[in-house]
Design a protein around this motif. Structure first.
Motif, PDB file in Angstrom:
ATOM      1  N   LEU A  18       0.849  -1.190   0.000  1.00 54.03           N
ATOM      2  CA  LEU A  18       0.000   0.000   0.000  1.00 54.03           C
ATOM      3  C   LEU A  18       0.883   1.238   0.000  1.00 54.03           C
ATOM      4  CD1 LEU A  18      -2.494  -1.014   2.847  1.00 54.03           C
ATOM      5  CD2 LEU A  18      -2.549  -1.660   0.435  1.00 54.03           C
ATOM      6  N   TYR A  19       0.461   2.277  -0.714  1.00 54.73           N
ATOM      7  CA  TYR A  19       1.218   3.535  -0.788  1.00 54.73           C
ATOM      8  C   TYR A  19       0.328   4.691  -0.359  1.00 54.73           C
ATOM      9  CZ  TYR A  19       4.640   0.885  -3.460  1.00 54.73           C
ATOM     10  OH  TYR A  19       5.570  -0.045  -3.854  1.00 54.73           O
ATOM     11  N   GLU A  20       0.930   5.693   0.298  1.00 55.18           N
ATOM     12  CA  GLU A  20       0.156   6.823   0.793  1.00 55.18           C
ATOM     13  C   GLU A  20      -0.142   7.869  -0.274  1.00 55.18           C
ATOM     14  OE1 GLU A  20       1.938   9.144   3.922  1.00 55.18           O
ATOM     15  OE2 GLU A  20       3.802   9.397   2.831  1.00 55.18           O
ATOM     16  N   ILE A  32      -1.836   0.985  -4.995  1.00 54.13           N
ATOM     17  CA  ILE A  32      -1.595  -0.353  -4.465  1.00 54.13           C
ATOM     18  C   ILE A  32      -0.831  -1.160  -5.504  1.00 54.13           C
ATOM     19  CG2 ILE A  32      -2.677  -2.514  -3.710  1.00 54.13           C
ATOM     20  CD1 ILE A  32      -5.089  -0.848  -2.786  1.00 54.13           C
ATOM     21  N   LYS A  33       0.160  -1.924  -5.036  1.00 54.03           N
ATOM     22  CA  LYS A  33       0.884  -2.844  -5.915  1.00 54.03           C
ATOM     23  C   LYS A  33       0.700  -4.264  -5.375  1.00 54.03           C
ATOM     24  CE  LYS A  33       4.704  -1.506  -7.724  1.00 54.03           C
ATOM     25  NZ  LYS A  33       6.103  -1.103  -7.974  1.00 54.03           N
ATOM     26  N   GLN A  74     -16.305  -3.227  -2.686  1.00 56.43           N
ATOM     27  CA  GLN A  74     -15.269  -4.243  -2.803  1.00 56.43           C
ATOM     28  C   GLN A  74     -14.438  -3.948  -4.050  1.00 56.43           C
ATOM     29  OE1 GLN A  74     -16.985  -8.196  -2.817  1.00 56.43           O
ATOM     30  NE2 GLN A  74     -18.621  -7.567  -1.450  1.00 56.43           N
ATOM     31  N   TYR A  75     -13.126  -4.047  -3.900  1.00 53.94           N
ATOM     32  CA  TYR A  75     -12.216  -3.874  -5.035  1.00 53.94           C
ATOM     33  C   TYR A  75     -11.339  -5.119  -5.138  1.00 53.94           C
ATOM     34  CZ  TYR A  75     -13.619   0.929  -4.141  1.00 53.94           C
ATOM     35  OH  TYR A  75     -14.356   2.063  -3.917  1.00 53.94           O
ATOM     36  N   ILE A  76     -11.466  -5.847  -6.242  1.00 55.68           N
ATOM     37  CA  ILE A  76     -10.681  -7.056  -6.463  1.00 55.68           C
ATOM     38  C   ILE A  76      -9.360  -6.637  -7.100  1.00 55.68           C
ATOM     39  CG2 ILE A  76     -10.662  -9.354  -7.469  1.00 55.68           C
ATOM     40  CD1 ILE A  76     -13.052  -8.661  -5.464  1.00 55.68           C
ATOM     41  N   LEU A  77      -8.261  -6.949  -6.442  1.00 57.62           N
ATOM     42  CA  LEU A  77      -6.925  -6.532  -6.873  1.00 57.62           C
ATOM     43  C   LEU A  77      -6.106  -7.785  -7.161  1.00 57.62           C
ATOM     44  CD1 LEU A  77      -6.486  -3.949  -3.985  1.00 57.62           C
ATOM     45  CD2 LEU A  77      -7.238  -3.448  -6.320  1.00 57.62           C
ATOM     46  N   GLU A  78      -5.658  -7.932  -8.411  1.00 59.25           N
ATOM     47  CA  GLU A  78      -5.004  -9.163  -8.839  1.00 59.25           C
ATOM     48  C   GLU A  78      -3.626  -8.899  -9.429  1.00 59.25           C
ATOM     49  OE1 GLU A  78      -8.080 -11.678 -11.066  1.00 59.25           O
ATOM     50  OE2 GLU A  78      -8.947  -9.665 -10.958  1.00 59.25           O
ATOM     51  N   ARG A  79      -2.740  -9.843  -9.199  1.00 59.90           N
ATOM     52  CA  ARG A  79      -1.387  -9.746  -9.760  1.00 59.90           C
ATOM     53  C   ARG A  79      -1.422  -9.793 -11.286  1.00 59.90           C
ATOM     54  NH1 ARG A  79       2.429  -8.150 -11.680  1.00 59.90           N
ATOM     55  NH2 ARG A  79       4.497  -9.031 -11.680  1.00 59.90           N
ATOM     56  N   ASP A  80      -2.335 -10.572 -11.856  1.00 59.57           N
ATOM     57  CA  ASP A  80      -2.347 -10.711 -13.310  1.00 59.57           C
ATOM     58  C   ASP A  80      -3.263  -9.715 -14.033  1.00 59.57           C
ATOM     59  OD1 ASP A  80      -4.761 -11.881 -12.672  1.00 59.57           O
ATOM     60  OD2 ASP A  80      -4.311 -13.820 -13.590  1.00 59.57           O
ATOM     61  N   ARG A  81      -3.705  -8.669 -13.362  1.00 56.89           N
ATOM     62  CA  ARG A  81      -4.431  -7.560 -13.979  1.00 56.89           C
ATOM     63  C   ARG A  81      -3.594  -6.304 -13.768  1.00 56.89           C
ATOM     64  NH1 ARG A  81      -9.211  -8.947 -16.804  1.00 56.89           N
ATOM     65  NH2 ARG A  81      -9.822 -10.930 -15.927  1.00 56.89           N
ATOM     66  N   PHE A 115      -8.858   0.754  -9.421  1.00 59.25           N
ATOM     67  CA  PHE A 115      -9.352  -0.304  -8.536  1.00 59.25           C
ATOM     68  C   PHE A 115     -10.562  -0.998  -9.158  1.00 59.25           C
ATOM     69  CE2 PHE A 115      -7.983   2.031  -4.348  1.00 59.25           C
ATOM     70  CZ  PHE A 115      -6.664   1.926  -4.713  1.00 59.25           C
ATOM     71  N   SER A 116     -11.427  -0.225  -9.821  1.00 65.26           N
ATOM     72  CA  SER A 116     -12.663  -0.750 -10.395  1.00 65.26           C
ATOM     73  C   SER A 116     -13.287   0.315 -11.279  1.00 65.26           C
ATOM     74  CB  SER A 116     -13.608  -1.153  -9.266  1.00 65.26           C
ATOM     75  OG  SER A 116     -14.910  -0.703  -9.411  1.00 65.26           O
TER      76      SER A 116
END
Length: 196
Positions: free
Chosen positions: A109-111, A142-143, A161-168, A179-180
């Motif tokens: 997470l980044y500020e 976010i990374k 809800q925000y789905i955060l994926e490595r492959d997206r 995020f969405s």
């Protein structure tokens, strides 16, 4: 094992019904569905996830509010959107989350936007980011280093809800708009790994 082999082995399976409580027209899927209306459905009213995690979307073409769908039964829309501050009876598209790996998930997470400012690396679930030391209600970027995560607008895994994926996006979400398609704010106050 690659994703194609996993799909062929039934790694991902979801059954949807047009009516609540698993009634009416039904259809099983092992792959994504960009528009359930093309299958003759008006909308999805109940779901059973048999294998793999999935993400459901309010509108066709993977647009609108996102809903995490992990293994289990969802007899009514409240079961997938009940903790959301934005309730909708619509779910018109969905897809499997192929990079979810609960035992090997890491996120940073980044500020500030564009991965600037103070950062915090995590590999566990946090029902309250502020309780663990994040000093803001906002997470501008976010990374996702590995796995897949679901971030929530409020503590206790509530709200949007925000789905955060490595492959997206190569796992890079430089600002909240990424995020969405329905992200209205960078407010993120809880986050957890997606179960596989």
């Amino acid at each position: 094992m690659n994703t194609t082999q996993m799909e062929q082995m039934g790694q991902f399976k979801i059954t949807v019904w047009e009516e609540e409580n698993f009634q009416g027209k039904r259809c099983e899927f092992m792959l994504e569905c960009q528009n359930i209306m093309e299958r003759g459905f008006i909308k999805i009213r109940s779901i059973k996830v048999e294998n793999g995690p999935w993400v459901g979307y309010e509108y066709p073409e993977f647009q609108g509010q996102q809903f995490i769908l992990e293994k289990g039964d969802y007899p009514r829309y409240e079961a997938w959107s009940g903790n959301s501050s934005y309730r909708t009876e619509h779910m018109l598209s969905f897809r499997p989350i192929k990079c979810a790996n609960h035992s090997d998930s890491k996120v940073t997470l980044y500020e500030c936007e564009d991965f600037q400012g103070r950062k915090f690396e995590m590999c566990d679930d946090y029902p309250s980011l502020q309780a663990m030391g994040w000093c803001s209600k906002e997470v501008p970027s976010i990374k996702v280093n590995s796995g897949a995560w679901v971030a929530y607008q409020f503590p206790g895994y509530r709200g949007y809800q925000y789905i955060l994926e490595r492959d997206r996006h190569q796992g890079e979400y430089r600002n909240y708009n990424e995020f969405s398609t329905q992200a209205h704010t960078n407010q993120v106050q809880s986050i957890r790994r997606i179960q596989h």
